[in-house]
Design a protein around this motif. Structure first.
Motif, PDB file in Angstrom:
ATOM      1  N   ALA A 125       0.811  -1.219   0.000  1.00  0.00           N
ATOM      2  CA  ALA A 125       0.000   0.000   0.000  1.00  0.00           C
ATOM      3  C   ALA A 125       0.844   1.269   0.000  1.00  0.00           C
ATOM      4  O   ALA A 125       0.292   2.376  -0.082  1.00  0.00           O
ATOM      5  CB  ALA A 125      -0.930  -0.003   1.218  1.00  0.00           C
ATOM      6  N   LEU A 126       2.162   1.149   0.083  1.00  0.00           N
ATOM      7  CA  LEU A 126       3.027   2.340   0.076  1.00  0.00           C
ATOM      8  C   LEU A 126       2.977   3.025  -1.281  1.00  0.00           C
ATOM      9  O   LEU A 126       2.694   2.399  -2.315  1.00  0.00           O
ATOM     10  CB  LEU A 126       4.467   1.935   0.404  1.00  0.00           C
ATOM     11  N   SER A 127       3.280   4.301  -1.285  1.00  0.00           N
ATOM     12  CA  SER A 127       3.297   5.061  -2.538  1.00  0.00           C
ATOM     13  C   SER A 127       4.497   5.994  -2.550  1.00  0.00           C
ATOM     14  O   SER A 127       5.106   6.272  -1.514  1.00  0.00           O
ATOM     15  CB  SER A 127       1.998   5.870  -2.695  1.00  0.00           C
ATOM     16  N   GLY A 128       4.831   6.468  -3.733  1.00  0.00           N
ATOM     17  CA  GLY A 128       5.927   7.423  -3.862  1.00  0.00           C
ATOM     18  C   GLY A 128       7.282   6.771  -3.713  1.00  0.00           C
ATOM     19  O   GLY A 128       7.463   5.585  -3.986  1.00  0.00           O
ATOM     20  N   ASP A 129       8.254   7.567  -3.220  1.00  0.00           N
ATOM     21  CA  ASP A 129       9.639   7.115  -3.174  1.00  0.00           C
ATOM     22  C   ASP A 129      10.138   6.936  -1.748  1.00  0.00           C
ATOM     23  O   ASP A 129      11.335   6.889  -1.508  1.00  0.00           O
ATOM     24  CB  ASP A 129      10.528   8.137  -3.905  1.00  0.00           C
ATOM     25  N   ALA A 130       9.204   6.835  -0.784  1.00  0.00           N
ATOM     26  CA  ALA A 130       9.604   6.812   0.616  1.00  0.00           C
ATOM     27  C   ALA A 130      10.041   5.436   1.089  1.00  0.00           C
ATOM     28  O   ALA A 130      10.660   5.304   2.135  1.00  0.00           O
ATOM     29  CB  ALA A 130       8.456   7.300   1.493  1.00  0.00           C
ATOM     30  N   GLY A 131       9.721   4.388   0.362  1.00  0.00           N
ATOM     31  CA  GLY A 131      10.058   3.043   0.799  1.00  0.00           C
ATOM     32  C   GLY A 131       9.280   2.663   2.051  1.00  0.00           C
ATOM     33  O   GLY A 131       8.198   3.174   2.315  1.00  0.00           O
ATOM     34  N   ALA A 132       9.860   1.804   2.858  1.00  0.00           N
ATOM     35  CA  ALA A 132       9.137   1.267   4.010  1.00  0.00           C
ATOM     36  C   ALA A 132       9.588   1.890   5.331  1.00  0.00           C
ATOM     37  O   ALA A 132       9.288   1.354   6.401  1.00  0.00           O
ATOM     38  CB  ALA A 132       9.330  -0.253   4.060  1.00  0.00           C
ATOM     39  N   LYS A 133      10.263   3.041   5.283  1.00  0.00           N
ATOM     40  CA  LYS A 133      10.771   3.660   6.505  1.00  0.00           C
ATOM     41  C   LYS A 133       9.654   3.948   7.499  1.00  0.00           C
ATOM     42  O   LYS A 133       9.784   3.741   8.709  1.00  0.00           O
ATOM     43  CB  LYS A 133      11.526   4.941   6.171  1.00  0.00           C
ATOM     44  N   ARG A 134       8.522   4.436   6.998  1.00  0.00           N
ATOM     45  CA  ARG A 134       7.424   4.777   7.908  1.00  0.00           C
ATOM     46  C   ARG A 134       6.855   3.541   8.594  1.00  0.00           C
ATOM     47  O   ARG A 134       6.358   3.619   9.721  1.00  0.00           O
ATOM     48  CB  ARG A 134       6.321   5.509   7.149  1.00  0.00           C
ATOM     49  N   LEU A 135       6.950   2.392   7.925  1.00  0.00           N
ATOM     50  CA  LEU A 135       6.475   1.158   8.557  1.00  0.00           C
ATOM     51  C   LEU A 135       7.390   0.762   9.710  1.00  0.00           C
ATOM     52  O   LEU A 135       6.928   0.216  10.720  1.00  0.00           O
ATOM     53  CB  LEU A 135       6.402   0.023   7.537  1.00  0.00           C
ATOM     54  N   LEU A 136       8.691   1.002   9.565  1.00  0.00           N
ATOM     55  CA  LEU A 136       9.617   0.717  10.656  1.00  0.00           C
ATOM     56  C   LEU A 136       9.244   1.525  11.896  1.00  0.00           C
ATOM     57  O   LEU A 136       9.287   1.027  13.026  1.00  0.00           O
ATOM     58  CB  LEU A 136      11.052   1.038  10.233  1.00  0.00           C
ATOM     59  N   GLU A 137       8.870   2.760  11.684  1.00  0.00           N
ATOM     60  CA  GLU A 137       8.487   3.608  12.807  1.00  0.00           C
ATOM     61  C   GLU A 137       7.163   3.139  13.406  1.00  0.00           C
ATOM     62  O   GLU A 137       6.989   3.120  14.628  1.00  0.00           O
ATOM     63  CB  GLU A 137       8.384   5.059  12.337  1.00  0.00           C
ATOM     64  N   ARG A 138       6.231   2.739  12.550  1.00  0.00           N
ATOM     65  CA  ARG A 138       4.914   2.311  13.025  1.00  0.00           C
ATOM     66  C   ARG A 138       4.992   1.033  13.842  1.00  0.00           C
ATOM     67  O   ARG A 138       4.237   0.841  14.797  1.00  0.00           O
ATOM     68  CB  ARG A 138       3.987   2.110  11.821  1.00  0.00           C
ATOM     69  N   HIS A 139       5.916   0.153  13.473  1.00  0.00           N
ATOM     70  CA  HIS A 139       6.013  -1.153  14.129  1.00  0.00           C
ATOM     71  C   HIS A 139       7.331  -1.280  14.892  1.00  0.00           C
ATOM     72  O   HIS A 139       7.945  -2.352  14.909  1.00  0.00           O
ATOM     73  CB  HIS A 139       5.893  -2.267  13.094  1.00  0.00           C
ATOM     74  N   ALA A 140       7.738  -0.206  15.541  1.00  0.00           N
ATOM     75  CA  ALA A 140       9.031  -0.195  16.231  1.00  0.00           C
ATOM     76  C   ALA A 140       9.146  -1.304  17.269  1.00  0.00           C
ATOM     77  O   ALA A 140      10.236  -1.852  17.499  1.00  0.00           O
ATOM     78  CB  ALA A 140       9.253   1.162  16.885  1.00  0.00           C
ATOM     79  N   ALA A 141       8.033  -1.662  17.894  1.00  0.00           N
ATOM     80  CA  ALA A 141       8.074  -2.696  18.936  1.00  0.00           C
ATOM     81  C   ALA A 141       8.347  -4.083  18.369  1.00  0.00           C
ATOM     82  O   ALA A 141       8.693  -4.998  19.119  1.00  0.00           O
ATOM     83  CB  ALA A 141       6.760  -2.714  19.706  1.00  0.00           C
ATOM     84  N   ARG A 142       8.196  -4.267  17.072  1.00  0.00           N
ATOM     85  CA  ARG A 142       8.398  -5.586  16.448  1.00  0.00           C
ATOM     86  C   ARG A 142       9.769  -5.698  15.793  1.00  0.00           C
ATOM     87  O   ARG A 142      10.083  -6.719  15.189  1.00  0.00           O
ATOM     88  CB  ARG A 142       7.322  -5.840  15.375  1.00  0.00           C
ATOM     89  N   VAL A 143      10.589  -4.625  15.899  1.00  0.00           N
ATOM     90  CA  VAL A 143      11.879  -4.599  15.211  1.00  0.00           C
ATOM     91  C   VAL A 143      12.969  -5.172  16.117  1.00  0.00           C
ATOM     92  O   VAL A 143      13.127  -4.754  17.261  1.00  0.00           O
ATOM     93  CB  VAL A 143      12.259  -3.168  14.794  1.00  0.00           C
ATOM     94  N   ALA A 144      13.716  -6.144  15.606  1.00  0.00           N
ATOM     95  CA  ALA A 144      14.906  -6.658  16.275  1.00  0.00           C
ATOM     96  C   ALA A 144      16.114  -6.169  15.493  1.00  0.00           C
ATOM     97  O   ALA A 144      16.169  -6.298  14.273  1.00  0.00           O
ATOM     98  CB  ALA A 144      14.882  -8.183  16.306  1.00  0.00           C
ATOM     99  N   ARG A 145      17.060  -5.590  16.200  1.00  0.00           N
ATOM    100  CA  ARG A 145      18.237  -5.029  15.530  1.00  0.00           C
ATOM    101  C   ARG A 145      19.452  -5.911  15.801  1.00  0.00           C
ATOM    102  O   ARG A 145      19.718  -6.284  16.930  1.00  0.00           O
ATOM    103  CB  ARG A 145      18.470  -3.592  15.970  1.00  0.00           C
ATOM    104  N   VAL A 146      20.167  -6.221  14.732  1.00  0.00           N
ATOM    105  CA  VAL A 146      21.332  -7.094  14.807  1.00  0.00           C
ATOM    106  C   VAL A 146      22.578  -6.274  14.513  1.00  0.00           C
ATOM    107  O   VAL A 146      22.697  -5.661  13.443  1.00  0.00           O
ATOM    108  CB  VAL A 146      21.209  -8.257  13.797  1.00  0.00           C
ATOM    109  N   GLU A 147      23.499  -6.240  15.465  1.00  0.00           N
ATOM    110  CA  GLU A 147      24.738  -5.481  15.297  1.00  0.00           C
ATOM    111  C   GLU A 147      25.672  -6.215  14.330  1.00  0.00           C
ATOM    112  O   GLU A 147      25.865  -7.434  14.435  1.00  0.00           O
ATOM    113  CB  GLU A 147      25.427  -5.309  16.651  1.00  0.00           C
ATOM    114  N   VAL A 148      26.245  -5.475  13.365  1.00  0.00           N
ATOM    115  CA  VAL A 148      27.214  -6.050  12.432  1.00  0.00           C
ATOM    116  C   VAL A 148      28.531  -5.288  12.558  1.00  0.00           C
ATOM    117  O   VAL A 148      28.556  -4.111  12.942  1.00  0.00           O
ATOM    118  CB  VAL A 148      26.700  -6.023  10.979  1.00  0.00           C
ATOM    119  N   ALA A 149      29.615  -5.962  12.215  1.00  0.00           N
ATOM    120  CA  ALA A 149      30.939  -5.416  12.500  1.00  0.00           C
ATOM    121  C   ALA A 149      31.382  -4.339  11.522  1.00  0.00           C
ATOM    122  O   ALA A 149      32.149  -3.449  11.888  1.00  0.00           O
ATOM    123  CB  ALA A 149      31.962  -6.551  12.517  1.00  0.00           C
TER     124      ALA A 149
END
Length: 544
Positions: free
Chosen positions: A497-521
């Motif tokens: 349902a996204l539009s334009g050139d924004a990609g999925a960044k706004r979804l990351l913000e909307r679902h911040a509680a479901r995001v797991a971040r993996v540290e890379v070297a």
């Protein structure tokens, strides 16, 4: 069973041990030789063949695996397991429902100790499983099993319950969040969001959280209100870490009429979990790490409780083997060993390579070769193909013929985005449309990030576990989030349902509680190349 060189005169009904290519046909390993097959062998000049011949009382591999599966399923068929048909001496067992797998390790060991011909392998006890996930496999090693051995294996399987799935049941949970002056509200909001996501992922519901001062009496009163509201599980997220069973959080449980059964657990992260009870209702003081969606000891306890498996002091003390979960670059991700034993979750990769490359003028940056002569888009594709992602889908648009030519010879799926000029979202929709139904997640890669290795992609895939709260996985370097991002299938409708050139960044913000971040070297997850200067840097990096 008689095994070895077998004269053709005795070979009919024997089982071929190795594949043979004959002028008129191919006889595969495991073929039961009939008269026509023996005639073909004789015509090809064979006098003998390596084969297995069943003796009286022997049971063929498929029939043996089928019988043992039936015996196991008699005890557990009503507990949420399904099975495959027998093939090459193997039967796989699967979860029919989300839940926690019960394993009688002693019974499994007893079956495996009967004879080398019969094996049963399972996931670890109390593993959290999703529907259709393989939980066990039966494998008959030789081509046949002595009937007496199979009889004993069936008797053991019928006499107990080697496997049982304990399905997750709707759980009404209550959460008390204690607060201290001066602390940011975002900390408390995040604790509520992450806890709610954990409960929801297991099919439960979180009552509206109670926000109270970090005081024993206030916590006790809030627990009483939640219990009166019907909470079947009581949780306390303290403003400060618990350091003793008499600290503010545990004391609140006691003041509410409860008791503390155990403080601490041999799991890291999760050491400071406190297990208590008010009447028949479990009451936990959460460790500080529970504010993060990353896997920790609280998850193990919560999964059992959601499956209505009681958790006692002794259960907590028995979690040390395999309890080192902390994610650091120098060792594998949590549950990596288990993931490898059962196969990582099925993840597709979508490479966005349809853009107009406006900042490069007339040149298409994706076609610019690095110092080794490999076009950028091909380098990205090679890294994806080296990972566990399957299939790898490349979305083309601008100069699609040239891009496809640069990718020639690689086992890729191509998806053309005719509306690519509309922006990144159009390319994303085209890629998602090509994702197969069986994929549980989608790894979205940018075509201008050629330094992200297959090993980094595998770390993201290994960290993906929606049941444990890892529904979105994002790489981080030096505290900065990067790309690519791995998304659970549940987010695909929103992505489309996204539009334009924004990609999925706004979804990351909307679902911040479901995001797991993996540290890379390394900083590869932060580096894209879209200018002439950056391409020069890319050439230097590739040549280094």
């Amino acid at each position: 069973m008689i095994f070895g060189p077998t004269p053709l005169a005795e070979a009919e009904r024997a089982v071929l041990a190795h594949t043979l290519r004959l002028p008129d046909r191919v006889l595969k390993k495991g073929t039961v030789l009939d008269a026509a097959a023996v005639a073909s062998l004789r015509a090809a000049g064979h006098g003998t063949v390596i084969a297995a011949r069943l003796e009286p009382g022997d049971v063929a591999e498929d029939a043996a695996a089928d019988r043992l599966a039936d015996a196991l399923m008699r005890g557990s068929a009503g507990r949420g397991l399904t099975r495959s048909r027998a093939a090459t001496g193997r039967v796989n067992l699967f979860a029919a429902l989300p839940g926690v797998l019960g394993v009688d390790a002693a019974l499994v060991d007893a079956i495996n100790a009967l004879d080398e011909s019969v094996t049963l392998a399972t996931l670890p006890p109390f593993a959290s499983v999703a529907p259709k996930e393989m939980v066990a496999t039966i494998k008959v090693i030789p081509f046949a099993v002595p009937g007496a051995v199979l009889d004993r294996a069936e008797a053991l399987a019928r006499g107990g319950e080697a496997l049982a799935l304990h399905p997750y049941r709707p759980l009404l949970a209550g959460l008390v969040i204690s607060e201290l002056p001066g602390m940011k509200q975002a900390i408390f909001d995040n604790a509520a969001q992450v806890t709610g996501a954990r409960i929801a992922a297991l099919g439960g519901t979180l009552l509206p959280p109670e926000h109270v001062p970090h005081e024993t009496a206030a916590i006790a009163a809030a627990l009483g209100r939640l219990r009166a509201a019907g909470a079947e599980l009581l949780l306390v997220a303290g403003a400060s870490a618990v350091v003793d069973r008499r600290d503010v959080g545990p004391a609140g449980i006691v003041a509410a009429g409860g008791e503390i059964e155990h403080f601490g657990m041999p799991v890291d992260p999760g050491n400071l979990l406190c297990l208590g009870r008010i009447g028949e209702v479990p009451a936990l003081v959460l460790p500080g790490c529970a504010r993060s969606p990353k896997l920790n000891g609280f998850d193990w306890v919560l999964q059992r409780l959601a499956a209505r498996i009681p958790v006692t002091r002794r259960d907590i003390m028995g979690m040390g083997a395999g309890g080192l979960l902390m994610e650091i670059e120098s060792r594998p991700l949590p549950r990596e060993t288990a993931a490898r034993s059962r196969g990582t979750r099925r993840v597709a990769a979508v490479i966005l390579a349809a853009g107009l490359s406006r900042r490069m003028g007339p040149r298409n940056k994706l076609l610019v070769p690095d110092a080794a002569g490999v076009p950028m888009v091909a380098r990205v594709a090679d890294h994806a193909l080296a990972s566990a992602a399957e299939p790898v889908i490349v979305v083309t648009g601008h100069q699609h013929e040239a891009v496809e030519q640069a990718l020639a010879g690689r086992p890729l799926r191509l998806a053309h985005a005719p509306g690519h000029a509309e922006g990144l979202s159009a390319s994303l929709r085209a890629g998602l449309a090509a994702v197969p139904e069986e994929a549980e997640g989608v790894l979205v890669l940018l075509g201008d990030m050629p330094l992200v290795s297959g090993a980094v992609l595998d770390r993201l895939i290994e960290g993906f576990d929606p049941v444990a709260g890892r529904a979105i996985v994002q790489p981080v370097h030096a505290g900065r989030p990067g790309n690519p991002v791995l998304w659970s299938r549940e987010f695909l409708p929103e992505m489309r349902a996204l539009s334009g050139d924004a990609g999925a960044k706004r979804l990351l913000e909307r679902h911040a509680a479901r995001v797991a971040r993996v540290e890379v070297a390394d900083d590869s997850v932060l580096r894209d190349f879209d200018t002439a200067e950056s391409l020069q840097a890319l050439a230097e990096a590739a040549g280094a």
